[in-house]
Each structure stands twice: as C-alpha cells, then as structure tokens.
Design an enzyme around this catalytic site. Structure first.
Site, mmCIF file in Angstrom:
data_model
loop_
_atom_site.group_PDB
_atom_site.id
_atom_site.type_symbol
_atom_site.label_atom_id
_atom_site.label_comp_id
_atom_site.label_asym_id
_atom_site.label_seq_id
_atom_site.Cartn_x
_atom_site.Cartn_y
_atom_site.Cartn_z
ATOM 1 N N LYS A 209 40.822 113.582 49.276
ATOM 2 C CA LYS A 209 41.840 114.074 49.097
ATOM 3 C C LYS A 209 43.049 113.422 48.029
ATOM 4 C CE LYS A 209 45.953 114.442 52.099
ATOM 5 N NZ LYS A 209 46.420 114.596 53.371
ATOM 6 N N GLU A 215 35.806 103.507 48.584
ATOM 7 C CA GLU A 215 34.528 103.607 48.863
ATOM 8 C C GLU A 215 33.808 104.870 48.264
ATOM 9 O OE1 GLU A 215 36.970 103.151 50.851
ATOM 10 O OE2 GLU A 215 36.476 101.881 52.684
ATOM 11 N N GLY A 266 43.705 114.172 56.496
ATOM 12 C CA GLY A 266 42.256 113.803 56.475
ATOM 13 C C GLY A 266 41.651 114.259 57.737
ATOM 14 N N ARG A 267 41.991 113.608 58.756
ATOM 15 C CA ARG A 267 41.402 113.964 60.155
ATOM 16 C C ARG A 267 41.612 115.200 60.720
ATOM 17 N NH1 ARG A 267 45.239 110.348 60.229
ATOM 18 N NH2 ARG A 267 47.303 110.649 61.555
ATOM 19 N N GLU A 353 43.754 107.350 65.111
ATOM 20 C CA GLU A 353 44.497 107.406 63.982
ATOM 21 C C GLU A 353 45.795 108.038 64.127
ATOM 22 O OE1 GLU A 353 43.081 106.340 59.717
ATOM 23 O OE2 GLU A 353 42.506 108.603 60.168
ATOM 24 N N HIS A 384 21.755 106.386 80.861
ATOM 25 C CA HIS A 384 20.738 105.115 80.873
ATOM 26 C C HIS A 384 21.286 104.053 80.274
ATOM 27 C CE1 HIS A 384 17.482 107.956 82.474
ATOM 28 N NE2 HIS A 384 18.233 108.904 81.888
ATOM 29 N N LYS A 499 43.527 97.067 53.240
ATOM 30 C CA LYS A 499 43.355 97.647 51.937
ATOM 31 C C LYS A 499 43.737 96.397 51.100
ATOM 32 C CE LYS A 499 42.990 102.606 52.672
ATOM 33 N NZ LYS A 499 43.444 103.569 52.386
HETATM 34 C C1 G6Q Z 1 42.598 110.533 57.923
HETATM 35 C C2 G6Q Z 1 42.988 109.455 57.049
HETATM 36 C C3 G6Q Z 1 41.587 108.941 56.316
HETATM 37 C C4 G6Q Z 1 41.249 109.594 55.214
HETATM 38 C C5 G6Q Z 1 40.236 108.580 54.125
HETATM 39 C C6 G6Q Z 1 39.891 109.280 52.929
HETATM 40 O O1 G6Q Z 1 43.502 111.293 58.405
HETATM 41 O O2 G6Q Z 1 43.967 109.730 56.062
HETATM 42 O O3 G6Q Z 1 40.668 108.774 57.358
HETATM 43 O O4 G6Q Z 1 40.787 110.858 55.345
HETATM 44 O O5 G6Q Z 1 40.917 107.530 53.863
HETATM 45 O O6 G6Q Z 1 40.804 109.569 52.200
HETATM 46 P P1 G6Q Z 1 40.518 110.553 50.970
HETATM 47 O O7 G6Q Z 1 40.202 111.959 51.448
HETATM 48 O O8 G6Q Z 1 41.937 110.465 50.304
HETATM 49 O O9 G6Q Z 1 39.427 109.945 50.214
#
Ligand code: G6Q
Length: 532
Positions: A209, A215, A266-267, A353, A384, A499
């Site tokens: 996003k 990463e 994101g989540r 989160e 188990h 970060k």
């Molecule tokens: C979720 C967070 C986080 C995010 C990642 C990836 O709610 O904001 O997990 O989705 O850090 O972010 P980008 O989509 O911006 O790469």
C-alpha cells in the site's frame, strides 16, 4: 458517537459483580442439553454455540447493556459510513476513515460510503478485464504462453490475509493455476519459492500500500534480478497493488497496477485488491465475488443491535467477559479445518495490531486491559501438541473452535464406522465439552478442572462465501472490542520504533552509506554479535 472510557459504563460495574460468581460448567446440570441449545445463535451460514462459555442469562443481559451503553453498533455503522475513526484526538495520527467494508459494499444500489464503493467497483472491473486477458491470451509471456503461477510479494497485511484466504480456498483452484507467497526479507524465503518455479510462466504481484516497505522493496529487486538473469522482461511479469499516487504507482514498472486506498488498513485489506488479485488468478473472478458477497452479508449482520442476532458482536462481548472480567490473558483460535491453517496467523495480526494499545482515543493511558494475546493452530493436530496446557495448565485459555460439517474435496474414507470428517468434527465438539466439564479423579494428575471457556462456530462447508462471512465476522469482533475499550484499533504506531532502529543498524552496515558518525550503542551491538 459515545466515546466513553470503558470503566465508566454502568454495565461494567454489573459485570464485575457477576464475575465474582461466574456460571459453573462443572456443576450438576451446569452443561445441560437445554443450555446448549438455547445458547446458540445463527447467522447466514454459521451457527455459533456458546453454552460452553461461563455465562448466564444475567451476564448476557449485562453484555447487551454494555453494547448499548457503549454504542458499539452505532459506532460500527458510523465506521461503514466513513467516520474518521483512525485518529487520536489532540495528537498527530493517521486521521483516516476506516472503510474496508466499502471494498465489498458493491452489490447494493445505495452503498453506505458511495465514493469508496465506486472506487472498489472500478478496481473490480479492472480485475475482471485483467483476468479475462490472462485467459484469452491477450496477456501472455514472451513465448506467447499463458501464465500458470502468481507469486504475491508483500508482508504483514499485504501477505497474511491473502495467504490465509488462498490456503483456505485452494481446493477451488482452477486447473493449472497456483499462487505462492514471498514475505520475509530473509533471502531464503524468496530463494525457496523461486527455485521451484518456471519464471517464464510466472507473474509476480508486488503488493504494498505504501510502496515503501523495506522487505517488499528488497524482494522486488531480487525478483527483477532473477527475471533479468533468466532473460525475461520484468515489466511483462510484474503487476502491482499499491496506493494511488504512491511511489509504486508507476505504469512503466508494472504490466498492470491495481489500487487500494488509505482508508483501508493493511490488516483489513484482504477483500480489496490486496487479496482479490491473487485469489482471482487462482480461483477465478466469480469466486472473488462470492467471497465479497459473504463478507458484505456479514457486514449487514453486524448492524443488528440484539447481541443474540449479531454473532460478531456477541463474540466480541464474550471475549471481553473472558478477558476483562474473568481475567484470561489469551485466546486460542482452533480451526478444525486444515484449509484454515494460516487463519489464526491472520487473526493474530488483525487482533493484536488493532487492539494491542495502551492509550484511549483521547490519548490518555487506559485503566483496563485491552487486546488479548491471540494464537492458534488447526485441530486435530493441536490436540497432540499444546492441548495439554489447555486442559490442565495453570493458565486458562479461552478457545474459539471453528469447524465445518462437510469437507471441501469430499474425498473421505470410512474407518471403524465413521468418516474422517466425522472424526474431525467429533473431536472438536469433544474438546469443547471436555474443557468445560472437566473430570474428577482420585489421581490428581488425571483430574481435569473444567470451567475452561470455549465456543464453536460451525458451517456446512468452507467455500468462498462462508470464508467471506468468517473473515468479516472476525474483523468486526475485533473492531467492536476496540470501540468498547475506547482505543484506536486502526493505527499501528507500535511497529515504528523497531523500524527506525533497524535503519540505524543498516546505515552502519551498508558499504559507504553511513553518515560517518559513530553511534556507540549500534557499534557495540553489531560488534558483540560479530556483524561488523
Ligand atoms: C497492517 C499494517 C502492516 C502493513 C505492512 C505492509 O495493518 O499496516 O502489516 O500491512 O507493513 O505495508 P505495505 O502494504 O505498505 O507494504
């Protein structure tokens, strides 16, 4: 919208009193058949059984009062209409609307948030064209062959939800299509995925996003390098899902770009293009629509004010009862479905989160417990492994079981008079009853204390539609809890500090990039572990 502190609600006092003597599931008749069938709610494809929770009618009445007093449904509807709920009053914050529900509010003539719903529709239309062109040969590789594999590259919300959904629904994959995922900056993650693939017939879906995530940026470069090395043109093999106008919104770098918007966290983005592109590739457009229909239908269920008719709200309140009043620190999500193997991991992010917060929406320290620790694994495997602690450990872990009456593939075998699916569901029900009832035994090591709360969600079959319902149910359970605790469930400031510090370490480690200043702490830490 009522934004009051949790501790100020009258229902909180009432619940605190009731918690001194919670329902005893181990008592004679504590778990009667009548109780089991009356503590049951149904919505859409799901039945929710909660007779094995330590609640009485009085507790349920007080939980209803809490929901009403805190205006939970009112706030939820305001969220769906676009209220700016992602904010902390009086402080710098993301200051955004929270509109993941708009990504599936695409079926009604009058959506609650028309602008966001129109954008969601436009992206869906783009997705349909994209999927058609993969099918009819307009979008092929350098050799004119069809693409068979998609690799989704993203992390956190751009990975966990989509991956959980793909694994949940891969039984419905189109012949010859599959999806893989690369998330970690650990180069072995990408290496392991790439070594299995024919790069020539693989599309890479870079999902970020922000377009700035370390990463994902790193893995994108790694993939571009691998494609070039194989003599392939990256712009032909890369598509993107990103924020419109962001650093990754660059038509020259990607074959196709899909958008997601800053009002979708994101989540909470699995039903936006973040999840839909890979799911559409693997399952087809119709399955994506069914998933969205299921989620949208649950979004409507969550508008009911009667807690017995609103499963997400009831789940939220039972969670609050267990966490804030009975004092249980964690929640185990235990799907009796191998397909849901990564769903607990998705919920872990979504819940922890969202609700792992210590300040209120007014920026004051909270005076009550907020989000629990969420974890889980599929049954029966877990039986188990860690169920020993669930039954006899000193920590009481409320459990949320999820199961299905039928399997996805329908390939089953009868052994000793029952099918595998029957064995699976019987085990789920047995675990819930055993946790609740316990068992006396003269041998203390063989006694089960019981009174360990759990609930069961059950549907006929895990399909795109039921998956959509289930996903939305949990998203709203989490949001309702956050509203009740008066916290902002939609930011994630707690991920920032690590970060920043990682960037300081990387500055020191990067050849010739540091600013020349010596940071003694960074120097010592790196030296101590042998990295400089
Ligand atoms: C979720 C967070 C986080 C995010 C990642 C990836 O709610 O904001 O997990 O989705 O850090 O972010 P980008 O989509 O911006 O790469």
């Amino acid at each position: 919208m009522p934004f009051h502190d949790f501790s100020t609600y009258r229902a909180v006092d009432r619940l605190s009193q009731l918690a001194r003597n919670p329902h005893d599931l181990t008592a004679a008749n504590g778990l009667s058949p009548q109780r089991m069938s009356s503590f049951k709610s149904s919505a859409l494809g799901f039945d929710f059984l909660y007779g094995t929770q330590r609640v009485s009618d009085e507790v349920l009445t007080a939980l209803q009062e809490l929901a009403d007093e805190a205006g939970l449904v009112e706030t939820f509807i305001a969220m769906k209409k676009g209220a700016v709920l992602n904010r902390i009053e009086g402080y710098a914050s993301e200051n955004r609307q929270v509109l993941h529900t708009a990504s599936r509010d695409v079926f009604d003539a009058q959506p609650l948030a028309p602008e966001a719903a129109a954008k969601a529709k436009a992206e869906l239309a783009k997705l349909q064209v994209f999927l058609d062109s993969l099918e009819d040969g307009r979008l092929v590789n350098e050799r004119g062959e069809l693409f068979t594999t998609m690799v989704q590259v993203g992390i956190g919300g751009s990975d966990l939800g989509p991956r959980a959904l793909y694994l949940a629904l891969q039984a419905y994959r189109r012949p010859g299509r599959s999806v893989r995922f690369i998330a970690n900056v650990d180069p072995d993650d990408a290496a392991e995925v790439l070594r299995e693939l024919d790069l020539a017939t693989t599309l890479f879906n870079i999902v970020s996003k922000s377009g700035t995530t370390l990463e994902t940026r790193t893995n994108e470069q790694l993939i571009r390098g691998a494609l070039q090395q194989a003599g392939l043109d990256p712009s032909r093999h890369l598509v993107a899902v990103t924020g419109e106008g962001g650093p990754m919104d660059d038509p020259a770098r990607y074959h196709t770009s899909f958008y997601m918007y800053d009002y979708i966290g994101g989540r909470y983005s699995a039903t936006s293009m973040v999840g839909a592109v890979a799911l559409g590739f693997a399952l087809g457009y119709e399955a994506v629509i069914e998933l969205l229909q299921g989620a949208q239908a649950m979004d409507c269920v969550a508008e009911q004010t009667d807690i017995r008719a609103n499963i997400p709200l009831l789940m939220a309140l039972l969670g609050i009862w267990n966490h804030n009043f009975l004092g249980h620190a964690t929640v185990a999500i235990l799907p009796y479905s191998q397909a849901l193997s990564r769903f607990p991991a998705h919920l872990q992010q979504c819940d922890m989160e969202s609700n792992g917060k210590s300040v209120t929406r007014a920026g004051h320290p909270v005076q009550w417990q907020t989000g629990p620790i969420v974890w889980g694994e599929p049954g029966t495997n877990g039986q188990h492994a860690f169920y020993q602690l669930l039954h006899q450990g000193t920590e009481i872990v409320p459990a949320e079981f999820i199961g299905f009456r039928s399997s996805q593939y329908g390939a089953d075998v009868e052994v000793e008079g029952t099918s595998s699916q029957q064995k699976l569901t019987a085990n789920m029900l047995a675990q819930s009853l055993a946790l609740a009832m316990g068992r006396e035994d003269r041998n203390p090591a063989r006694a089960f204390p019981g009174n360990r709360p759990s609930s069961i969600l059950i549907a006929d079959r895990l399909t795109p539609r039921t998956m959509g319902e289930l996903l939305a149910m949990y998203e709203h359970r989490i949001a309702f809890q956050g509203f009740c605790w008066n916290i902002n469930s939609f930011d994630q400031e707690g991920v920032q500090l690590g970060k920043v510090l990682a960037a300081r370490l990387l500055d020191r480690m990067s050849a010739g990039r540091g600013n020349g200043e010596v940071d003694p702490l960074v120097e010592t830490v790196l030296r101590d572990v042998g990295l400089v």
